[in-house]
Design an enzyme around this catalytic site. Structure first.
Site, short mmCIF file in Angstrom:
data_model
loop_
_atom_site.label_atom_id
_atom_site.label_comp_id
_atom_site.label_asym_id
_atom_site.label_seq_id
_atom_site.Cartn_x
_atom_site.Cartn_y
_atom_site.Cartn_z
N CYS A 1 -28.04 -9.53 -15.39
CA CYS A 1 -27.57 -9.14 -16.72
C CYS A 1 -28.60 -9.56 -17.77
O CYS A 1 -29.09 -10.68 -17.78
CB CYS A 1 -26.23 -9.81 -17.02
N GLY B 1 0.78 -1.23 0.00
CA GLY B 1 0.00 0.00 0.00
C GLY B 1 0.82 1.27 0.00
O GLY B 1 0.26 2.36 -0.15
N CYS C 1 -23.58 -7.21 -18.31
CA CYS C 1 -22.31 -7.40 -17.59
C CYS C 1 -21.24 -6.45 -18.10
O CYS C 1 -21.00 -6.35 -19.29
CB CYS C 1 -21.74 -8.81 -17.83
N CYS D 1 -19.47 -12.58 -19.01
CA CYS D 1 -20.76 -12.69 -19.68
C CYS D 1 -20.72 -13.78 -20.76
O CYS D 1 -21.61 -14.62 -20.87
CB CYS D 1 -21.11 -11.34 -20.29
N CYS E 1 -26.90 -12.58 -19.96
CA CYS E 1 -26.53 -13.88 -19.42
C CYS E 1 -27.25 -14.21 -18.12
O CYS E 1 -27.06 -15.28 -17.55
CB CYS E 1 -25.02 -13.97 -19.20
#
Lengths: 274, 304, 372
Positions: free
Chosen positions: B248, B39, B273, B279, B251
C-alpha cells in the site's frame, strides 16, 4: 417371448439360467383422459441386447419410451431395473434423487434433436465431461483427456474439443450427444429416433458407429424408430406398436422377413424400394 | 407505531431499528434456519425498506433484526467506512436505533459490509453481515429458480464445475475474480457475495458468525463460526487468490487488497488499501508507505 | 502527494440540501399544496397508490411532491411507508357489482342495463394542447342527471347467465388467500398471488406486454367486456361483533376482458376471462393487467407458451418497478473493488497474449534466419 421359452428349455435341460434381465416392463399403461398413450405393454430386456420399438406417428412408441426411462409417470404398470450391484429396483418407487442419479450414470438418453440433449453454449469437452464432474471428478486434465478420448470414439476430431456444439453439423451434434451419454459407461441407453432429420449418408455413418459402440461396450439399448431399416440394422428384437398397443413382437429378422400381423405386413410392404 | 397525522411534520415514530417486532422475528427465524443449514438459501418475506432494492436492503434487514441497544455497528462498502452507501446505512441505524457506531473493526460487534471482508481477522462474538445482490451461485448457468432449487436439494453441482472447466478451456485459468463459489461444510455450494476471491479464505473457519442477506431476491443464508468454507477448483488448477505486486502506498501494508487510484492524465497511478480502517491503524502505528503525504487537510477528492 | 480525505458524509449532506432547494424551486413561486396535487393531478396520485399498494390520496400526493414528480420514486416512498404500518387484518372480498359507478362502458354490447356511462374520460377528446389551461378561468359546471336507480348489471353476469363465459376461476375457497408482501415469490404462482403482483406492477411494463399480445405474441382475441370505475365499500369482519362493518370507501377501476373461446369434446365452448383491478382511476393499467392475466393463464388453459407475456417467471419477476429501479440504479454504487479484480485479470491475460505473440514472431524470425 422367445427368451422366456428359451429359459424354460435351458432350465428343463438342467443348464443354469443366464444372467437375469436388465429391464423388466410389466403391464405398462399411460392414458391421457380418454386417450390411450400406451396400453398394457410388457417385455424384458437383457444385457447387451438391442430392442427396437417400431410404429408410425401416434403409435405410442415415444410415450412408452418416456415411461420406461422415468421421464413420464405411467398410469399403471411397473418398470424394474437391475442395478450394478445386482439388486432389482422398481423405478417409480425410487426417490427422485435416485432416479436422477441413475439417469446420469447407469443410463443414457439420446434425444431425436441433439439440442435437447446437449448444452449448446458450452464446449464439446464440457458437454462430454459434465457427467464425470457431476459424479465427483475434479481433475481438469483427466476430464479433458476422457472427453477427447470419447470424441475420438464418435469420430469427432480432437481439435473441436473446445468448440461449442452451435458450430457443429447435425450429424456431429448427434455424435456428441452420444459421447456425452456414454462417458460414464452406462449399461442401458434409450434412443428416440437417433437418426431422425439427418441426411441419408450421415444416417448410415451414424448407424454404423452405433452398431460398433453397442457391440464394443456391450450396451443394452431401447431404440424408438419409425424407420424399419434402422430397426433391421441395429436391433436384435423388435416390438411393433399401433394405437398404443403391441401388435407383434419377436426377433427382428423374423418379424421383418415373416411378418404375421396384418399391420406389420402393411408396414413392411410399404417400404419404398429404391 | 401509529398512522401519522399528516397535518404534522413528523412521520410516525419508528420502532427500534425501523422494523416492527413481528418482522424481526420472521427474519430471525430465517437466520436460525440458515445457521442450522450452513450455506442453504432460506427464502424470507423481504420488506420494502427506505433504501432501494439493490442498495443493501437485505443486509439492512438482517442487521435490523439482530441489532440491540448495546451493539456497536461498523458499516463498510468496498472496504471503506466513508463510501457514500456505507455513510448512508450507518446514518440510518444511528437514526433509527441510536446505537453506537465505529470505524474500528475490532471494536465492532456487528459489521455490515458490501463487497469486502475486513483485513483484520474477526473474533468470537462478532457478526459479519454481507449485502448480497444475487444469492444463487447457479443463476447465470440456469435461470429457472425451480431447477436451481432442485439442484441444491439433490446436491447436483456438476453444472458449476462445467462453468469452471469452460473458463480453463477458454482462458487457461478459472476466470472468476469475484463472487467466487464456495462449498460450505462439504454440502451446499454458495455465493459469497461479490467479494473479490482474495477474501474467500477469510470465510473459512472464522471465529465470527457470517450472515448473508439478499433483499430483492428474498433470501438469507449463514455460515456459523468454525465452519469449513472451500473455494471450488480442480486438483490440477487449484484456487488462487489475487496477488498485488506492491505494498500500500500509504501504509506499506502487504498481502492486503489494494484499490487503484488514478492520479493524473498521464497514467499516474497509486495503489492503496481498500480496507480504510486497516490502513489508518497501520499509519497510526507508524507504518508509512511510499506516497504518504504530510498534509492532512489537502483538498483531494476522496473515494466517495 | 496524495492524501486520503474523508468527504463522504459531508458530500451526502450537501447533496440532500441541494436536492431540497431544487425541489422547492423558485421561492417566489407559490409552493405546491397537497390539495392541489391530489385534486388536480389525481391520475398521478391514483397511479402512485396503485403501484405503491397503499390507498391514501393525501400520502400519495405528499410522496409525489417529495419525489419532485418522479412517480416511481413516489411509489417507492409509499411502499417504504407501508412497511411500517401495523396490520389489522384484511377486508371481506369487495363486491364491485355494488360499485357506485362513475364510469361504465362495454365494448361488446351496444346497450345494456345500466347503460354506457362515459364518465370523466379522455376518450374522444381531441389531443390538442389547450393554452387556456395555462390560466385558471372558471369552468362551466358539468350537467347533472337524475339517478334512475337502474342496476348497473355486470357484463360477466349477462354472459354468465347464458353460460357463455367460463366461471371465475376460483381455486379452492378453503385455501387462505396468498399475500405477496408476507411470503416470498414461488413459481408456479397461483392466480391470487399473480393478480396481486400484477396489480402493483409497473404500468409501462404491463402495457408493453399487453400490446405485444395484441400484435400476435400470444394473441387472445380480447374484447373489453366491461370497464367500470367508481367507489366501493370496504367491509371488515369484526369478530367481537360477529358481523362485517363498512370502514370506508375506495375508488377502483375494474376491467373484465372477454377472450378467445375454448371448448373441447367434453365441454361446449365458452369465452375465457382476463381480469384487472387497480386503485383509483387507472383504466390503461387495468386493461393491460387483464390482458397480461389472460396471457399468463396459458398453462392453465392448455395453450402453447410461445411469447414473453406468457412467461410467468419472466413477467412476474420483473414487473415490480421498485425492485427493478433499485437494481438497475444500484450500478451507480461503487464497484471498484470487483472492477479492480477484473482489471487485474484482463491486464494479465493481455500481457500473456502479447508475450506469446512476440515469442511466435521471434521464432519465425529465427526460423527465417536459419533458412537463409
Amino acid at each position: 417371448m422367445s427368451h422366456s421359452s428359451t429359459l424354460e428349455a435351458l432350465a428343463a435341460a438342467g443348464i443354469p439360467a443366464p444372467v437375469k434381465p436388465l429391464l423388466t416392463v410389466e403391464g405398462l399403461t399411460r392414458v391421457y383422459g380418454k386417450r390411450i398413450g400406451c396400453a398394457d405393454v410388457s417385455f424384458e430386456l437383457w444385457p447387451g441386447e438391442v430392442l427396437a420399438i417400431v410404429g408410425e406417428s401416434g403409435s405410442g412408441k415415444t410415450t412408452l419410451l418416456n415411461c420406461i426411462s422415468s421421464r413420464l409417470t405411467p398410469t399403471c404398470g411397473t418398470v424394474h431395473y437391475r442395478m450394478r450391484d445386482g439388486a432389482i429396483s422398481e423405478i417409480y418407487k425410487m426417490t427422485e434423487a435416485e432416479r436422477r442419479h441413475l439417469m446420469r450414470t447407469d443410463w443414457g438418453f439420446v434425444h431425436q434433436n441433439p439440442i435437447d440433449g446437449l448444452r449448446m453454449t458450452v464446449s464439446a469437452g464440457a458437454n462430454v465431461g459434465e457427467r464425470l464432474m457431476a459424479v465427483g471428478n475434479r481433475h481438469y486434465g483427466n476430464i479433458r483427456g476422457a472427453a477427447i478420448e470419447w470424441l475420438a470414439r464418435v469420430e469427432i476430431d480432437e481439435d473441436r474439443v473446445d468448440d461449442q456444439p452451435r458450430t457443429f453439423s447435425g450429424g456431429m451434434r448427434q455424435r456428441l450427444q452420444i459421447a456425452r451419454n456414454l462417458v460414464t459407461e452406462p449399461r442401458l441407453v434409450f434412443m428416440d429416433e437417433p437418426t431422425g432429420g439427418l441426411d441419408v449418408s450421415v444416417q448410415a455413418r451414424l448407424l454404423d458407429l452405433l452398431r460398433g459402440l453397442v457391440s464394443d461396450l456391450g450396451l443394452a439399448v431401447v431404440v424408438v424408430t419409425h424407420d424399419l431399416a434402422v430397426a433391421r440394422l441395429l436391433s436384435d428384437r423388435m416390438i411393433v406398436m399401433k394405437e398404443g398397443r403391441v401388435i407383434e413382437a419377436g426377433l427382428t429378422d423374423r418379424v421383418l422377413d415373416d411378418p404375421r400381423a396384418p399391420y406389420t405386413q402393411l408396414l413392411v410392404s410399404s417400404i419404398l424400394q429404391v | 407505531m401509529n398512522a401519522p397525522d399528516t397535518q404534522t411534520q413528523n412521520l410516525a415514530s419508528y420502532n427500534f431499528a425501523y422494523l416492527d417486532e413481528q418482522t424481526k422475528r420472521m427474519i430471525r427465524r430465517a437466520i436460525l434456519k440458515g445457521i442450522a443449514i450452513p450455506g442453504y438459501q432460506v427464502p424470507f418475506a423481504s420488506r420494502e425498506m427506505p433504501m432501494p432494492y439493490g442498495w443493501g436492503t437485505g443486509g439492512v434487514q438482517v442487521t435490523a433484526a439482530i441489532i440491540g441497544r448495546d451493539d456497536v455497528l461498523k458499516v463498510i462498502d468496498q472496504g471503506a467506512d466513508d463510501t457514500t452507501n456505507a455513510v448512508s446505512i450507518r446514518a440510518f441505524f444511528a437514526k433509527t436505533a441510536g446505537v453506537a457506531t465505529t470505524t474500528s473493526t475490532p471494536d465492532a460487534s456487528i459489521i455490515q459490509t458490501r463487497h469486502r471482508i475486513p483485513e483484520t481477522p474477526l473474533h468470537a462474538g462478532q457478526v459479519l453481515v454481507y449485502q448480497v445482490p444475487i444469492p444463487e451461485p447457479l443463476r447465470f448457468l440456469e435461470p429457472r429458480e425451480t431447477e436451481t432449487r432442485k439442484m441444491h436439494a439433490l446436491e447436483e453441482y456438476g453444472l458449476m464445475h462445467v462453468k469452471l472447466y469452460e473458463d480453463i478451456a477458454r482462458n487457461g485459468r478459472i476466470a472468476t475474480t469475484y463472487a467466487y463459489p464456495v462449498k460450505v461444510e462439504g454440502r451446499y455450494v454458495m455465493d459469497p457475495s461479490p467479494t473479490p476471491k482474495f477474501d474467500n479464505p477469510k470465510m473459512h473457519q472464522s471465529e465470527a458468525l457470517q450472515l448473508f442477506g439478499a433483499g430483492r431476491e428474498k433470501r438469507i443464508y449463514a455460515i456459523p463460526p468454525h465452519t469449513d468454507v472451500v473455494s471450488l477448483d480442480f486438483e490440477d488448477h487449484p484456487f488462487e487468490i489475487q496477488h498485488f505486486d506492491q505494498p500500500c502506498a500509504l501504509c506499506g501494508g502487504e498481502q492486503v487488497y489494494l484499490d487503484e487510484v488514478v492520479l493524473d492524465d498521464h497514467g499516474g497511478r497509486m495503489f492503496v488499501c481498500s480496507d480504510t480502517h486497516h490502513c489508518e491503524s497501520r499509519r497510526a502505528d507508524g507504518h508509512r508507505g511510499a506516497l504518504l503525504g504530510d498534509e492532512p487537510g489537502q483538498d483531494k477528492e476522496a473515494m466517495a | 502527494m496524495y492524501v486520503a480525505v474523508k468527504g463522504g458524509e459531508a458530500a451526502i449532506a450537501n447533496a440532500h440540501r441541494l436536492l431540497a432547494a431544487r425541489r422547492r424551486g423558485d421561492a417566489q413561486v407559490p409552493g405546491l399544496t397537497l390539495e392541489q396535487i391530489a385534486g388536480q393531478l389525481s391520475l398521478a396520485v391514483d397511479r402512485v397508490m396503485g403501484e405503491g399498494s397503499l390507498y391514501d390520496p393525501e400520502l400519495a400526493a405528499l410522496a409525489i411532491k417529495q419525489a419532485r414528480g418522479d412517480l416511481i420514486e413516489a411509489v417507492f416512498l409509499l411502499r417504504a411507508y407501508r412497511t411500517t404500518l401495523p396490520r389489522f387484518g384484511h377486508s371481506e372480498p369487495i363486491d364491485t357489482g355494488e360499485m357506485i359507478v362513475e364510469r361504465r362502458i362495454s365494448a361488446i354490447y351496444k346497450d345494456l342495463p345500466g347503460g354506457q356511462l362515459l364518465g370523466p374520460t379522455f376518450d374522444y377528446t381531441h389531443r390538442l394542447l389547450d393554452p387556456a389551461l395555462a390560466g385558471d378561468a372558471p369552468l362551466e359546471a358539468p350537467e347533472t342527471g337524475v339517478d334512475t336507480g337502474e342496476k348497473v348489471t355486470r357484463v360477466s353476469d349477462i354472459l354468465g347467465d347464458e353460460g357463455l363465459i367460463e366461471d371465475d376461476p376460483v381455486t379452492d375457497s378453503k385455501r387462505p388467500v396468498a399475500d405477496i408482501t408476507r411470503t416470498p415469490m414461488e413459481f408456479p404462482m397461483q392466480r391470487d398471488a399473480r393478480l396481486q403482483t400484477l396489480a402493483r406492477g409497473d404500468e409501462g411494463f404491463l402495457l408493453a406486454l399487453a400490446y405485444s399480445t395484441q400484435r400476435g405474441y400470444a394473441r387472445s382475441h380480447p374484447f373489453a367486456g366491461e370497464i367500470r370505475i367508481g367507489e366501493v365499500d370496504v367491509e371488515v369482519m369484526i369478530p367481537e361483533l360477529g358481523f362485517a362493518v363498512v370502514i370506508g370507501r375506495v375508488k377502483l377501476t375494474e376491467c373484465q376482458m372477454v377472450n378467445q373461446f375454448q371448448g373441447s369434446a367434453k365441454t361446449p365452448p365458452q369465452f375465457t376471462r382476463g381480469y384487472g383491478l387497480v386503485f383509483g382511476q387507472a383504466e390503461r393499467k387495468a386493461m393491460a393487467m387483464s390482458l397480461c392475466d389472460r396471457a399468463l393463464r396459458a398453462a392453465e388453459l392448455g395453450e402453447d407458451i410461445t411469447a414473453p407475456a406468457q412467461d410467468e417467471e419472466f413477467v412476474l419477476s420483473h414487473c415490480d418497478n421498485v425492485q427493478s429501479t433499485g437494481f438497475v440504479e444500484h450500478l451507480k454504487l461503487p464497484h471498484y473493488v470487483d472492477f479492480q479484480a477484473e482489471l487485474d485479470l484482463v491486464r494479465r491475460m493481455r500481457a500473456e497474449h502479447f508475450a506469446s505473440a512476440a515469442k511466435a514472431d521471434d521464432e519465425t524470425d529465427v526460423a527465417k534466419e536459419a533458412a537463409e
